[in-house]
Design an enzyme around this catalytic site. Sequence first.
Site, PDB file in Angstrom:
ATOM      1  N   MET A  28       0.829  -1.198   0.000  1.00  0.00           N
ATOM      2  CA  MET A  28       0.000   0.000   0.000  1.00  0.00           C
ATOM      3  C   MET A  28       0.870   1.257   0.000  1.00  0.00           C
ATOM      4  O   MET A  28       0.410   2.346   0.357  1.00  0.00           O
ATOM      5  CB  MET A  28      -0.962   0.002   1.188  1.00  0.00           C
ATOM      6  CG  MET A  28      -1.995  -1.109   1.102  1.00  0.00           C
ATOM      7  SD  MET A  28      -3.522  -0.774   2.011  1.00  0.00           S
ATOM      8  CE  MET A  28      -2.917  -0.604   3.669  1.00  0.00           C
ATOM      9  N   GLY A  29       2.134   1.096  -0.412  1.00  0.00           N
ATOM     10  CA  GLY A  29       3.012   2.248  -0.496  1.00  0.00           C
ATOM     11  C   GLY A  29       3.570   2.651   0.854  1.00  0.00           C
ATOM     12  O   GLY A  29       3.588   1.868   1.801  1.00  0.00           O
ATOM     13  N   HIS A  52       8.978   1.246   3.434  1.00  0.00           N
ATOM     14  CA  HIS A  52      10.040   1.323   4.435  1.00  0.00           C
ATOM     15  C   HIS A  52      10.982   0.129   4.228  1.00  0.00           C
ATOM     16  O   HIS A  52      10.815  -0.653   3.271  1.00  0.00           O
ATOM     17  CB  HIS A  52       9.458   1.364   5.849  1.00  0.00           C
ATOM     18  CG  HIS A  52       8.450   0.286   6.124  1.00  0.00           C
ATOM     19  ND1 HIS A  52       8.781  -1.060   6.189  1.00  0.00           N
ATOM     20  CD2 HIS A  52       7.107   0.339   6.358  1.00  0.00           C
ATOM     21  CE1 HIS A  52       7.707  -1.778   6.452  1.00  0.00           C
ATOM     22  NE2 HIS A  52       6.673  -0.956   6.549  1.00  0.00           N
ATOM     23  N   HIS A  62       9.387  -3.309   3.548  1.00  0.00           N
ATOM     24  CA  HIS A  62       8.960  -3.530   2.164  1.00  0.00           C
ATOM     25  C   HIS A  62      10.155  -3.809   1.256  1.00  0.00           C
ATOM     26  O   HIS A  62      10.102  -4.702   0.396  1.00  0.00           O
ATOM     27  CB  HIS A  62       8.233  -2.284   1.630  1.00  0.00           C
ATOM     28  CG  HIS A  62       6.937  -1.978   2.294  1.00  0.00           C
ATOM     29  ND1 HIS A  62       6.759  -0.850   3.057  1.00  0.00           N
ATOM     30  CD2 HIS A  62       5.752  -2.634   2.307  1.00  0.00           C
ATOM     31  CE1 HIS A  62       5.514  -0.813   3.494  1.00  0.00           C
ATOM     32  NE2 HIS A  62       4.884  -1.885   3.062  1.00  0.00           N
ATOM     33  N   GLY A 114       5.134 -10.004   3.965  1.00  0.00           N
ATOM     34  CA  GLY A 114       5.900  -9.941   5.196  1.00  0.00           C
ATOM     35  C   GLY A 114       5.277 -10.755   6.313  1.00  0.00           C
ATOM     36  O   GLY A 114       4.057 -10.798   6.473  1.00  0.00           O
ATOM     37  N   ASP A 168       2.765  -9.140   9.179  1.00  0.00           N
ATOM     38  CA  ASP A 168       1.316  -9.328   9.065  1.00  0.00           C
ATOM     39  C   ASP A 168       1.060 -10.835   8.946  1.00  0.00           C
ATOM     40  O   ASP A 168       0.657 -11.333   7.889  1.00  0.00           O
ATOM     41  CB  ASP A 168       0.784  -8.573   7.855  1.00  0.00           C
ATOM     42  CG  ASP A 168       1.018  -7.075   7.967  1.00  0.00           C
ATOM     43  OD1 ASP A 168       0.332  -6.427   8.763  1.00  0.00           O
ATOM     44  OD2 ASP A 168       1.914  -6.560   7.274  1.00  0.00           O
ATOM     45  N   ARG A 192       2.674   2.662   9.697  1.00  0.00           N
ATOM     46  CA  ARG A 192       1.989   3.407  10.746  1.00  0.00           C
ATOM     47  C   ARG A 192       2.941   3.912  11.826  1.00  0.00           C
ATOM     48  O   ARG A 192       2.544   4.728  12.658  1.00  0.00           O
ATOM     49  CB  ARG A 192       0.881   2.549  11.354  1.00  0.00           C
ATOM     50  CG  ARG A 192      -0.315   2.375  10.418  1.00  0.00           C
ATOM     51  CD  ARG A 192      -1.456   1.623  11.081  1.00  0.00           C
ATOM     52  NE  ARG A 192      -2.670   1.678  10.273  1.00  0.00           N
ATOM     53  CZ  ARG A 192      -3.002   0.800   9.342  1.00  0.00           C
ATOM     54  NH1 ARG A 192      -2.196  -0.216   9.101  1.00  0.00           N
ATOM     55  NH2 ARG A 192      -4.124   0.918   8.649  1.00  0.00           N
TER      56      ARG A 192
END
Length: 285
Positions: free
Chosen positions: A33-34, A37, A40, A150, A153, A190
């Site tokens: 979702m962009g 970091h 990712h 990842g 999650d 987040r």
Amino acid sequence: MSGPIVVDSVAALRAQIRDWRREGLTVAMVPTMGALHDGHISLVRIALEKAERCVVSIFVNPAQFAPTEDLDKYPRQLARDLDRLRETGAHLAFTPTVAEMYPAGFATKISIGGPSAGLETDFRPAFFDGVAIVVTKLFLQAAPDCAVFGEKDYQQLCVVRQLCRDLDLPVDIIGGPTVRDSHGLAMSSRNAYLGEAELDIARKLNAVLRQTATELASGADEASATGEAAEALVRAGFRKVDYVAAREAVTLRPWRGDRDGRLLAAAWLGTTRLIDNVEILPAPE
């Protein structure tokens, strides 16, 4: 190094992948979702090891947000994301609009069971159905050989694996290890919402989970250990704990001590919700 090819339509995505297939090239995908970091980027590096071409999707998926959640304020920084993908060597960025992914009249839903039960679903009932529809669409649009998700999650990873098994989607799902800062905090988009004082508290989440996992592996009572972990998080400064729970590592059914396990948690710092998980490893002999 030139940047990745950037396309925002399904037709352009498929055309490029068709060209790669004609050359006999394999394709890996990293759905995101962009707000990319280091976590990712670690997934992109795995994808580049697994296949000859890497596609990264950047799409903030409204289907997995409830009306009360942070869809509008979710961080969006496409130019920076593309710079990071250029530095890492990704070959294509797929950046569709909501209208491209969910055109007028879109009415299809996918309902997931199995590992979606409990945990996140108890607090975000629509979340995994939203994940399932967007992941299915991305896999049908890009037809990758493999996709990398990842382990941070972890429930999502298990759900995506179930989705591919149940729908016979020919995509190998690869789990990428959680990337953490030097204090053990799992990288998350987040985290950008947190101030310095909150970051200090957030970094205690993984330490509490690791300690609790060690206790469980040594034979501690699960209800007592997870309850004490939740209390420890509140004492550390978390506003609220949604869950701390031990589950079987593959099915996410309630954990039994003779199976590989995962300890999963979700907790709130102010208005920011953080999740993390750790393995439950056998105690050293």
